[in-house]
Write a protein that holds these residues in place. Structure first.
Motif, PDB file in Angstrom:
ATOM      1  N   THR A 241      -0.960  -4.838  -8.659  1.00  0.00           N
ATOM      2  CA  THR A 241      -1.232  -4.330  -7.320  1.00  0.00           C
ATOM      3  C   THR A 241      -1.060  -5.461  -6.296  1.00  0.00           C
ATOM      4  N   THR A 242      -0.724  -5.068  -5.070  1.00  0.00           N
ATOM      5  CA  THR A 242      -0.582  -6.037  -3.999  1.00  0.00           C
ATOM      6  C   THR A 242      -1.652  -5.806  -2.945  1.00  0.00           C
ATOM      7  N   ALA A 243      -2.054  -6.870  -2.304  1.00  0.00           N
ATOM      8  CA  ALA A 243      -3.090  -6.783  -1.284  1.00  0.00           C
ATOM      9  C   ALA A 243      -2.698  -7.661  -0.104  1.00  0.00           C
ATOM     10  N   PRO A 244      -2.816  -7.141   1.118  1.00  0.00           N
ATOM     11  CA  PRO A 244      -2.470  -7.951   2.289  1.00  0.00           C
ATOM     12  C   PRO A 244      -3.555  -8.970   2.596  1.00  0.00           C
ATOM     13  N   GLY A 245      -3.153 -10.045   3.251  1.00  0.00           N
ATOM     14  CA  GLY A 245      -4.104 -11.073   3.642  1.00  0.00           C
ATOM     15  C   GLY A 245      -3.506 -11.943   4.725  1.00  0.00           C
ATOM     16  N   HIS A 246      -4.138 -13.081   4.988  1.00  0.00           N
ATOM     17  CA  HIS A 246      -3.654 -13.991   6.007  1.00  0.00           C
ATOM     18  C   HIS A 246      -4.143 -15.405   5.707  1.00  0.00           C
ATOM     19  N   VAL A 247      -3.484 -16.380   6.299  1.00  0.00           N
ATOM     20  CA  VAL A 247      -3.840 -17.778   6.122  1.00  0.00           C
ATOM     21  C   VAL A 247      -5.088 -18.070   6.941  1.00  0.00           C
ATOM     22  N   THR A 248      -6.123 -18.607   6.290  1.00  0.00           N
ATOM     23  CA  THR A 248      -7.387 -18.859   6.986  1.00  0.00           C
ATOM     24  C   THR A 248      -7.753 -20.335   7.075  1.00  0.00           C
ATOM     25  N   ALA A 249      -7.145 -21.186   6.276  1.00  0.00           N
ATOM     26  CA  ALA A 249      -7.481 -22.613   6.336  1.00  0.00           C
ATOM     27  C   ALA A 249      -6.326 -23.435   5.783  1.00  0.00           C
ATOM     28  N   VAL A 250      -6.132 -24.592   6.371  1.00  0.00           N
ATOM     29  CA  VAL A 250      -5.110 -25.539   5.908  1.00  0.00           C
ATOM     30  C   VAL A 250      -5.801 -26.882   5.701  1.00  0.00           C
ATOM     31  N   GLY A 251      -5.765 -27.372   4.464  1.00  0.00           N
ATOM     32  CA  GLY A 251      -6.452 -28.605   4.136  1.00  0.00           C
ATOM     33  C   GLY A 251      -5.620 -29.850   4.406  1.00  0.00           C
ATOM     34  N   ALA A 252      -6.205 -30.991   4.101  1.00  0.00           N
ATOM     35  CA  ALA A 252      -5.507 -32.266   4.254  1.00  0.00           C
ATOM     36  C   ALA A 252      -4.534 -32.462   3.101  1.00  0.00           C
ATOM     37  N   ALA A 253      -3.434 -33.133   3.372  1.00  0.00           N
ATOM     38  CA  ALA A 253      -2.427 -33.390   2.340  1.00  0.00           C
ATOM     39  C   ALA A 253      -3.037 -34.206   1.208  1.00  0.00           C
ATOM     40  N   LYS A 254      -2.618 -33.883  -0.016  1.00  0.00           N
ATOM     41  CA  LYS A 254      -3.124 -34.600  -1.183  1.00  0.00           C
ATOM     42  C   LYS A 254      -1.978 -34.820  -2.157  1.00  0.00           C
ATOM     43  N   VAL A 255      -2.136 -35.801  -3.031  1.00  0.00           N
ATOM     44  CA  VAL A 255      -1.109 -36.131  -4.014  1.00  0.00           C
ATOM     45  C   VAL A 255      -1.496 -35.529  -5.353  1.00  0.00           C
ATOM     46  N   ASP A 256      -0.574 -34.783  -5.974  1.00  0.00           N
ATOM     47  CA  ASP A 256      -0.799 -34.206  -7.291  1.00  0.00           C
ATOM     48  C   ASP A 256      -0.681 -35.313  -8.345  1.00  0.00           C
ATOM     49  N   ASP A 257      -1.709 -35.475  -9.145  1.00  0.00           N
ATOM     50  CA  ASP A 257      -1.722 -36.547 -10.143  1.00  0.00           C
ATOM     51  C   ASP A 257      -0.630 -36.360 -11.199  1.00  0.00           C
ATOM     52  N   ASP A 258      -0.272 -35.096 -11.498  1.00  0.00           N
ATOM     53  CA  ASP A 258       0.720 -34.838 -12.547  1.00  0.00           C
ATOM     54  C   ASP A 258       2.143 -35.021 -12.053  1.00  0.00           C
ATOM     55  N   THR A 259       2.434 -34.545 -10.836  1.00  0.00           N
ATOM     56  CA  THR A 259       3.813 -34.580 -10.328  1.00  0.00           C
ATOM     57  C   THR A 259       4.063 -35.694  -9.323  1.00  0.00           C
ATOM     58  N   ALA A 260       2.995 -36.306  -8.831  1.00  0.00           N
ATOM     59  CA  ALA A 260       3.090 -37.359  -7.806  1.00  0.00           C
ATOM     60  C   ALA A 260       3.641 -36.828  -6.486  1.00  0.00           C
ATOM     61  N   LYS A 261       3.677 -35.508  -6.344  1.00  0.00           N
ATOM     62  CA  LYS A 261       4.153 -34.914  -5.101  1.00  0.00           C
ATOM     63  C   LYS A 261       2.981 -34.659  -4.156  1.00  0.00           C
TER      64      LYS A 261
END
Length: 354
Positions: A241-261
């Protein structure tokens, strides 16, 4: 919900990449209407050819990203009150402002709604401050304070505290001691306990919590136009099933420990909070609305053919059954359809290679 138009550079790049894939596939299968020396556009075609029509309407471009359904972290409940813990809630209990968070020496520590922490006792003669207004606002919401909350602790505040204490079976002192409450925000679910009844309380955390509302978190590239608060999304749950929504928060950039991205954690809320049902900690698929084009002509992507010298053509079916290669320009790619402009009109029949 009204969708906003947004011109996005990356959508054009994605469109070019998609066109390249489509054209390559069509060249392998035989391009419809590809203009070449000696080609006879008036040659009748088979009656069993697959066709579609040029449609007019709204195209919605989307970008699909993986996401995780979960509960956000709630407040950590700390045992600031000194003494022996005599009561704790159980894992899974739902708490909210006005509920008891725990008891020390059989004295309750109560949840009050508010952003500021408690740093002093609330009592007659204290200096005005926003923390006083937080307490008065809670007492007002609970029906004990009848005036408009302000930052001054006066006789009305004392009377409201006494009324609240009487209703809860506490001593009617008219004051709230330091560490007799904890300011929190909203409701939350009790998580892992780090203390037990009988332990000494004196500053350490007692238990963690999770928010009652379920959200989806998506990691987006730094600078992505999708990480915009208020933008519309569609979330596909594991049930299909699909459900509509919206963007409610944008966090600070972070580095992924596994991919280094480096990525930006983006929080999405459901328009209907009940949409996820009993699901928690599940993988979901999210479609971000990247661009909306209204009142445009479109055809199936597979109807595009490559023209000699570059560009695209549509193989348009003529009234006598023959076809003619008509040059067109492409616009927004949305799913299996593409916006087209040129010497074409709504309702024209075009060939779509099988």
């Amino acid at each position: 919900m009204t969708l906003r138009r947004r011109a996005v550079v990356w959508s054009g790049v994605a469109g070019v990449a998609l066109v390249g894939c489509v054209v390559t596939a069509l060249m392998l299968a035989g391009l419809p209407g590809a203009a070449s020396a000696g080609a006879d556009d008036d040659e009748p075609r088979d009656d069993d050819r697959s066709t579609s029509t040029v449609d007019r309407g709204t195209l919605t471009g989307t970008t699909t990203k993986p996401g995780t359904l979960s509960r956000l972290d709630g407040p950590t409940i700390g045992g600031a009150a000194q003494g022996t813990i005599t009561w704790l809630p159980q894992v899974g209990d739902v708490l909210a402002p006005r509920n008891e968070l725990y008891r020390v020496d059989d004295r309750p520590v109560t949840a009050f709604e508010g952003a500021l922490p408690q740093w002093r006792a609330f009592e007659s003669g204290m200096s005005p401050g926003p923390d006083v207004q937080q307490v008065e606002q809670n007492l007002h919401d609970w029906g004990y304070f009848t005036r408009t909350p302000d930052q001054t602790f006066d006789a009305r505040t004392t009377a409201a505290i006494r009324a609240w204490q009487k209703a809860g079976g506490q001593l009617r002192t008219g004051t709230i001691e330091l560490d007799a409450l904890q300011f929190v925000s909203g409701s939350f679910v009790v998580g892992g306990l780090s203390a037990a009844v009988g332990d000494a309380s004196g500053g350490g955390p007692l238990y963690t919590t999770k928010r009652t509302e379920k959200v989806v978190t998506v990691d987006l590239p730094v600078g992505s136009p999708l990480a915009t608060i208020g933008d519309v999304v569609s979330m596909e749950l594991p049930s299909g099933t699909t459900a509509p929504g919206h963007v409610t928060a944008v966090g600070a950039a972070k580095v992924d420990d596994d991919t280094a991205k480096t990525a930006v954690p983006t929080t999405l809320s459901f328009d209907d909070p009940a949409a996820p049902g009993d699901l928690t900690d599940a993988s979901v698929t999210v479609d971000f609305v990247s661009e909306v084009r209204e009142d445009v002509l479109s055809v199936p992507v597979l109807a595009l053919g490559a023209a000699v010298g570059g560009g695209f053509v549509l193989e348009v079916v003529q009234p006598d059954g023959t076809t003619e290669a008509v040059p067109v320009e492409t616009g927004l790619f949305a799913g299996d359809r593409v916006e087209v402009t040129g010497d074409v009109a709504e309702g024209l029949e075009v060939v779509v290679p099988a």
